[in-house]
Scaffold this motif. Structure first.
Motif, PDB file in Angstrom:
ATOM      1  N   GLY A 260     -54.269 -19.157   8.974  1.00  0.00           N
ATOM      2  CA  GLY A 260     -53.397 -18.429   9.808  1.00  0.00           C
ATOM      3  C   GLY A 260     -52.491 -19.030  10.794  1.00  0.00           C
ATOM      4  O   GLY A 260     -51.336 -18.472  11.463  1.00  0.00           O
ATOM      5  N   GLY A 261     -53.141 -20.391  11.399  1.00  0.00           N
ATOM      6  CA  GLY A 261     -52.406 -21.091  12.154  1.00  0.00           C
ATOM      7  C   GLY A 261     -51.620 -22.061  11.622  1.00  0.00           C
ATOM      8  O   GLY A 261     -51.337 -23.133  12.512  1.00  0.00           O
TER       9      GLY A 261
ATOM     10  N   ASP B 240     -54.707 -24.024   4.735  1.00  0.00           N
ATOM     11  CA  ASP B 240     -55.008 -22.741   3.806  1.00  0.00           C
ATOM     12  C   ASP B 240     -54.140 -21.465   4.257  1.00  0.00           C
ATOM     13  O   ASP B 240     -54.421 -20.488   3.918  1.00  0.00           O
ATOM     14  N   THR B 241     -52.949 -21.610   4.766  1.00  0.00           N
ATOM     15  CA  THR B 241     -52.074 -20.838   5.314  1.00  0.00           C
ATOM     16  C   THR B 241     -51.256 -20.346   4.101  1.00  0.00           C
ATOM     17  O   THR B 241     -50.790 -21.079   3.370  1.00  0.00           O
ATOM     18  N   PRO B 242     -51.420 -18.980   3.459  1.00  0.00           N
ATOM     19  CA  PRO B 242     -50.408 -18.627   2.281  1.00  0.00           C
ATOM     20  C   PRO B 242     -49.025 -18.739   2.671  1.00  0.00           C
ATOM     21  O   PRO B 242     -48.722 -18.123   3.825  1.00  0.00           O
ATOM     22  N   CYS B 243     -48.069 -18.880   1.812  1.00  0.00           N
ATOM     23  CA  CYS B 243     -46.941 -18.777   1.850  1.00  0.00           C
ATOM     24  C   CYS B 243     -46.397 -17.182   1.963  1.00  0.00           C
ATOM     25  O   CYS B 243     -47.142 -16.502   1.111  1.00  0.00           O
ATOM     26  N   THR B 244     -45.375 -16.676   2.585  1.00  0.00           N
ATOM     27  CA  THR B 244     -45.201 -15.253   2.533  1.00  0.00           C
ATOM     28  C   THR B 244     -43.539 -15.345   2.621  1.00  0.00           C
ATOM     29  O   THR B 244     -42.944 -16.158   2.933  1.00  0.00           O
ATOM     30  N   GLY B 245     -43.088 -13.983   2.595  1.00  0.00           N
ATOM     31  CA  GLY B 245     -41.641 -13.640   2.671  1.00  0.00           C
ATOM     32  C   GLY B 245     -41.000 -14.305   4.163  1.00  0.00           C
ATOM     33  O   GLY B 245     -39.838 -14.439   4.147  1.00  0.00           O
ATOM     34  N   ALA B 246     -41.891 -14.384   5.169  1.00  0.00           N
ATOM     35  CA  ALA B 246     -41.608 -14.630   6.332  1.00  0.00           C
ATOM     36  C   ALA B 246     -41.517 -16.055   6.660  1.00  0.00           C
ATOM     37  O   ALA B 246     -40.816 -16.677   7.581  1.00  0.00           O
TER      38      ALA B 246
ATOM     39  N   PHE C  80     -46.738 -12.232  -2.476  1.00  0.00           N
ATOM     40  CA  PHE C  80     -47.394 -13.455  -2.246  1.00  0.00           C
ATOM     41  C   PHE C  80     -48.844 -13.016  -2.040  1.00  0.00           C
ATOM     42  O   PHE C  80     -49.114 -11.876  -1.718  1.00  0.00           O
ATOM     43  N   VAL C  81     -49.835 -13.944  -2.567  1.00  0.00           N
ATOM     44  CA  VAL C  81     -51.351 -13.437  -2.605  1.00  0.00           C
ATOM     45  C   VAL C  81     -51.865 -14.522  -1.863  1.00  0.00           C
ATOM     46  O   VAL C  81     -51.340 -15.603  -1.762  1.00  0.00           O
ATOM     47  N   GLY C  82     -53.108 -14.174  -1.321  1.00  0.00           N
ATOM     48  CA  GLY C  82     -53.780 -15.083  -0.407  1.00  0.00           C
ATOM     49  C   GLY C  82     -54.601 -15.979  -1.358  1.00  0.00           C
ATOM     50  O   GLY C  82     -54.539 -16.064  -2.544  1.00  0.00           O
ATOM     51  N   GLU C  83     -55.509 -16.765  -0.553  1.00  0.00           N
ATOM     52  CA  GLU C  83     -56.229 -17.848  -1.148  1.00  0.00           C
ATOM     53  C   GLU C  83     -57.095 -17.138  -2.266  1.00  0.00           C
ATOM     54  O   GLU C  83     -57.562 -17.828  -3.321  1.00  0.00           O
ATOM     55  N   ALA C  84     -57.846 -16.024  -2.080  1.00  0.00           N
ATOM     56  CA  ALA C  84     -58.636 -15.232  -2.897  1.00  0.00           C
ATOM     57  C   ALA C  84     -57.748 -14.887  -4.197  1.00  0.00           C
ATOM     58  O   ALA C  84     -58.530 -14.491  -5.157  1.00  0.00           O
ATOM     59  N   GLY C  85     -56.615 -14.591  -4.060  1.00  0.00           N
ATOM     60  CA  GLY C  85     -55.585 -14.306  -5.152  1.00  0.00           C
ATOM     61  C   GLY C  85     -55.992 -12.880  -5.560  1.00  0.00           C
ATOM     62  O   GLY C  85     -55.588 -12.401  -6.757  1.00  0.00           O
TER      63      GLY C  85
ATOM     64  N   GLU D  20     -54.994  -9.868  -3.678  1.00  0.00           N
ATOM     65  CA  GLU D  20     -54.027  -8.648  -3.423  1.00  0.00           C
ATOM     66  C   GLU D  20     -52.930  -9.547  -2.698  1.00  0.00           C
ATOM     67  O   GLU D  20     -53.166 -10.671  -1.975  1.00  0.00           O
ATOM     68  N   SER D  21     -51.880  -8.766  -2.533  1.00  0.00           N
ATOM     69  CA  SER D  21     -50.558  -9.304  -1.407  1.00  0.00           C
ATOM     70  C   SER D  21     -50.991  -9.464  -0.206  1.00  0.00           C
ATOM     71  O   SER D  21     -51.753  -8.854   0.319  1.00  0.00           O
ATOM     72  N   THR D  22     -50.118 -10.671   0.329  1.00  0.00           N
ATOM     73  CA  THR D  22     -50.372 -10.926   1.703  1.00  0.00           C
ATOM     74  C   THR D  22     -49.006 -10.941   2.389  1.00  0.00           C
ATOM     75  O   THR D  22     -48.031 -11.671   1.940  1.00  0.00           O
ATOM     76  N   GLY D  23     -48.961 -10.527   3.616  1.00  0.00           N
ATOM     77  CA  GLY D  23     -47.541 -10.601   4.400  1.00  0.00           C
ATOM     78  C   GLY D  23     -46.361 -10.068   3.815  1.00  0.00           C
ATOM     79  O   GLY D  23     -46.328  -9.358   2.597  1.00  0.00           O
ATOM     80  N   PRO D  24     -45.217 -10.194   4.233  1.00  0.00           N
ATOM     81  CA  PRO D  24     -44.097  -9.486   3.675  1.00  0.00           C
ATOM     82  C   PRO D  24     -43.319 -10.116   2.448  1.00  0.00           C
ATOM     83  O   PRO D  24     -43.834 -11.416   2.035  1.00  0.00           O
TER      84      PRO D  24
END
Length: 246
Positions: free
Chosen positions: A101-102, A106-112, A203-208, A210-214
């Motif tokens: 998250g920083g 390992d930070t997932p891409c999101t709409g932001a 977009f999904v997180g590392e675990a794949g 559920e969605s994460t972020g906008p």
């Protein structure tokens, strides 16, 4: 003649006796002198008996000690300064992995953090190319596959083609892009289609799981026909050539 010979013999005997007495007296004096140590002998005790060495011996010892100290100091200083005793030179870099998250790896891409572009392609027909570009200042990962919605009436994201799994996680440095291909229609099975020009990507997180972020949204330049049950999407890819003919 006989009288002179006797006188000479008597004189010789007297001289020998006198010399003998002198020798005895000298030996006695030497013996007496030997019983009493001379001043010079008492002033210089033997080396190694716990007493301070004589001036000459002290100077020699000091000179020898100086040479020993010089040799020891040179050898010890040179060895310890270049080997185990010396601290390692700092490189000014760290290998510690940034926390989640920083802005770390390992930070997932999101709409932001990305911009989505949706473009219909001529070949293959009924396909849309999705391109996401990292607009942030740190790296992000495009995990798994995009969760694509093509209409507000859609109940769940379109299905994912499991045969397009990449060999590694797609990581996007600032300015880098990832790609996915969407098929809007399949073989005609009599299902009714609808037209849309809107694409929404979650977009999904590392675990794949559920969605994460906008979500990221894009508008197509023209409407396309869609059948939700026939629609498919690939996993995110770092190389467009892996899916350009999918």
């Amino acid at each position: 003649m006989r009288t002179n010979f006797r006188i000479a013999a008597a004189a010789t005997t007297t001289l020998v006796a006198a010399l003998a007495l002198t020798a005895c007296g000298s030996g006695s004096d030497d013996a007496k002198a030997g019983d009493k140590p001379s001043a010079s002998s008492t002033a210089t005790p033997a080396t190694g008996d716990g007493q301070a060495p004589a001036a000459g011996d002290a100077a020699g010892a000091a000179q020898g000690g100086k040479g020993a100290a010089s040799g020891s100091g040179s050898g010890s200083g040179s060895g310890s300064g270049k080997h185990a005793g010396a601290p390692a030179k700092s490189t000014g870099k760290t290998t510690k992995k940034p926390s989640s998250g920083g802005g770390g790896t390992d930070t997932p891409c999101t709409g932001a953090s990305v911009k989505l572009t949706a473009t219909p392609v001529n070949r293959p027909v009924n396909h849309i190319l999705l391109t996401v570009t990292n607009t942030g200042k740190t790296m992000c990962n495009a995990y798994d596959a995009p969760a694509v919605s093509l209409s507000t009436a859609q109940q769940s994201p379109i299905a994912v083609d499991k045969e397009t799994i990449p060999q590694a996680v797609v990581s996007l440095a600032p300015g880098a892009s990832a790609y996915a291909m969407v098929r809007t229609l399949g073989e005609d099975d009599g299902s009714e289609s609808y037209n849309t020009s809107h694409v929404t990507v979650y977009f999904v997180g590392e675990a794949g799981m559920e969605s994460t972020g906008p979500a990221a949204k894009s508008t197509l330049p023209k409407s396309v026909a869609v059948v939700d049950s026939q629609a498919r999407v690939t996993y995110w890819q770092s190389d467009l050539s892996t899916i350009d003919s999918w």
